[in-house]
Design a protein around this motif. Sequence first.
Motif, PDB file in Angstrom:
ATOM      1  N   MET A 100      -1.024   9.910  -9.002  1.00  0.00           N
ATOM      2  CA  MET A 100      -0.644   9.420  -7.995  1.00  0.00           C
ATOM      3  C   MET A 100      -0.008   8.324  -7.513  1.00  0.00           C
ATOM      4  SD  MET A 100      -2.217  10.280  -4.815  1.00  0.00           S
ATOM      5  CE  MET A 100      -2.739   9.613  -3.369  1.00  0.00           C
ATOM      6  N   SER A 101       0.780   8.477  -8.443  1.00  0.00           N
ATOM      7  CA  SER A 101       1.694   7.046  -8.749  1.00  0.00           C
ATOM      8  C   SER A 101       3.453   7.763  -8.160  1.00  0.00           C
ATOM      9  CB  SER A 101       1.765   6.215  -9.448  1.00  0.00           C
ATOM     10  OG  SER A 101       2.261   6.593 -10.460  1.00  0.00           O
ATOM     11  N   ILE A 102       3.452   9.144  -9.998  1.00  0.00           N
ATOM     12  CA  ILE A 102       4.802   9.804  -9.690  1.00  0.00           C
ATOM     13  C   ILE A 102       4.168  10.780  -7.969  1.00  0.00           C
ATOM     14  CG2 ILE A 102       4.908  11.940 -10.485  1.00  0.00           C
ATOM     15  CD1 ILE A 102       4.067  10.596 -13.063  1.00  0.00           C
ATOM     16  N   LYS A 103       3.085  11.357  -7.684  1.00  0.00           N
ATOM     17  CA  LYS A 103       3.001  11.995  -6.891  1.00  0.00           C
ATOM     18  C   LYS A 103       3.558  11.079  -5.406  1.00  0.00           C
ATOM     19  CE  LYS A 103       1.971  15.535  -4.067  1.00  0.00           C
ATOM     20  NZ  LYS A 103       2.814  17.170  -4.558  1.00  0.00           N
ATOM     21  N   ILE A 156      -0.137  14.989   0.466  1.00  0.00           N
ATOM     22  CA  ILE A 156       0.203  14.304  -0.336  1.00  0.00           C
ATOM     23  C   ILE A 156      -1.995  14.514  -0.537  1.00  0.00           C
ATOM     24  CG2 ILE A 156      -1.399  12.117  -1.403  1.00  0.00           C
ATOM     25  CD1 ILE A 156       1.723  10.757  -1.038  1.00  0.00           C
ATOM     26  N   LEU A 157      -2.676  14.890   1.310  1.00  0.00           N
ATOM     27  CA  LEU A 157      -3.322  14.966   1.099  1.00  0.00           C
ATOM     28  C   LEU A 157      -4.223  16.578   0.742  1.00  0.00           C
ATOM     29  CD1 LEU A 157      -3.618  13.752   4.809  1.00  0.00           C
ATOM     30  CD2 LEU A 157      -4.396  12.190   3.219  1.00  0.00           C
ATOM     31  N   THR A 158      -3.344  17.470   0.674  1.00  0.00           N
ATOM     32  CA  THR A 158      -3.548  18.356   0.220  1.00  0.00           C
ATOM     33  C   THR A 158      -3.535  18.803  -1.052  1.00  0.00           C
ATOM     34  OG1 THR A 158      -2.304  19.646   2.812  1.00  0.00           O
ATOM     35  CG2 THR A 158      -2.634  20.701  -0.028  1.00  0.00           C
ATOM     36  N   TRP A 159      -2.338  18.085  -1.453  1.00  0.00           N
ATOM     37  CA  TRP A 159      -2.563  18.029  -3.043  1.00  0.00           C
ATOM     38  C   TRP A 159      -4.082  17.157  -3.927  1.00  0.00           C
ATOM     39  CZ3 TRP A 159      -1.903  13.430  -6.350  1.00  0.00           C
ATOM     40  CH2 TRP A 159      -1.759  13.486  -7.678  1.00  0.00           C
ATOM     41  N   ARG A 181       4.223   3.082  -5.081  1.00  0.00           N
ATOM     42  CA  ARG A 181       4.390   3.743  -6.035  1.00  0.00           C
ATOM     43  C   ARG A 181       3.555   2.797  -7.362  1.00  0.00           C
ATOM     44  NH1 ARG A 181       9.177   3.024  -9.581  1.00  0.00           N
ATOM     45  NH2 ARG A 181       7.726   0.689  -9.613  1.00  0.00           N
ATOM     46  N   ASP A 182       3.811   1.309  -6.770  1.00  0.00           N
ATOM     47  CA  ASP A 182       2.657   0.479  -7.903  1.00  0.00           C
ATOM     48  C   ASP A 182       1.351   0.678  -7.714  1.00  0.00           C
ATOM     49  OD1 ASP A 182       5.328  -0.017  -9.636  1.00  0.00           O
ATOM     50  OD2 ASP A 182       5.591  -2.121  -8.418  1.00  0.00           O
ATOM     51  N   GLU A 183       0.637   0.600  -6.152  1.00  0.00           N
ATOM     52  CA  GLU A 183      -0.583   0.186  -6.266  1.00  0.00           C
ATOM     53  C   GLU A 183      -1.202   0.857  -6.664  1.00  0.00           C
ATOM     54  OE1 GLU A 183      -2.561   2.029  -1.693  1.00  0.00           O
ATOM     55  OE2 GLU A 183      -1.128   0.728  -1.379  1.00  0.00           O
ATOM     56  N   TYR A 184      -0.425   2.647  -6.865  1.00  0.00           N
ATOM     57  CA  TYR A 184      -1.333   3.407  -7.991  1.00  0.00           C
ATOM     58  C   TYR A 184      -0.884   2.978  -8.945  1.00  0.00           C
ATOM     59  CZ  TYR A 184      -2.697   5.357  -3.666  1.00  0.00           C
ATOM     60  OH  TYR A 184      -2.969   6.035  -2.167  1.00  0.00           O
ATOM     61  N   ALA A 185       0.024   2.788  -9.040  1.00  0.00           N
ATOM     62  CA  ALA A 185       0.311   2.523 -11.020  1.00  0.00           C
ATOM     63  C   ALA A 185      -0.749   1.826 -11.918  1.00  0.00           C
ATOM     64  CB  ALA A 185       1.594   2.480 -11.080  1.00  0.00           C
ATOM     65  N   ARG A 186      -0.823   0.565 -11.303  1.00  0.00           N
ATOM     66  CA  ARG A 186      -1.166  -0.537 -11.815  1.00  0.00           C
ATOM     67  C   ARG A 186      -2.646  -0.374 -12.018  1.00  0.00           C
ATOM     68  NH1 ARG A 186       1.595  -3.455  -8.735  1.00  0.00           N
ATOM     69  NH2 ARG A 186       0.816  -3.391  -6.225  1.00  0.00           N
TER      70      ARG A 186
END
Length: 191
Positions: A65-68, A149-152, A87-92
């Motif tokens: 998700m962070s990459i997307k 992102i929603l579709t992904w 990005r960081d919200e998901y990466a951490r």
Amino acid sequence: MPAPNPAALDFLLTRRSTSAKTLGLPVPDDAALETILTAAARSPDHGKLEPWRFILLDRAALLAMSIKVTERATVLQIDPDQTVKSRDEYARSHLAVIVVSSPVASEKIPDSEQLFSAGAVCLSLLNAALASGWGANWLSGWASRDPEILTWLGVATSESIAGIIHLGTESSTPPDRPRPDLAAITTRFRP
């Protein structure tokens, strides 16, 4: 007379969300997560439509998700500081539950009530995690509304994300914050 539950009331009067930035390992295991989701699914649901569902994001899914999010931010020309924050919200994060508002066709229950039910699920999930001793934070942000992102994520065009609840272990006690002035936000209707 009603039978009070002082422990539950004390919890509600003192509850505080944890900052997602301070959530770490460990995270709820499958059994603990099932209890939390079961409590969340007991939320008010006019018409028993269950107009919501869950998407679980483990560590690998959160890193993807962070990459997307970074890719989409580049395409959408999102401010670089906001891109890093998103990005960081998901990466951490190590575990998150997406609550998807999934309206059901109904002549009696409007979509707005079904969306409110999904919001109630978010709060119930957050409170169930906190009551279980875990740290939890309810977030959303631009990425939770981006159609690609929603579709992904497998969110249908008829659905939306009501909230993303990050779960983990608190690494620091969250500070209290100013609470609403009840006198300023409450009126008593007198016909």
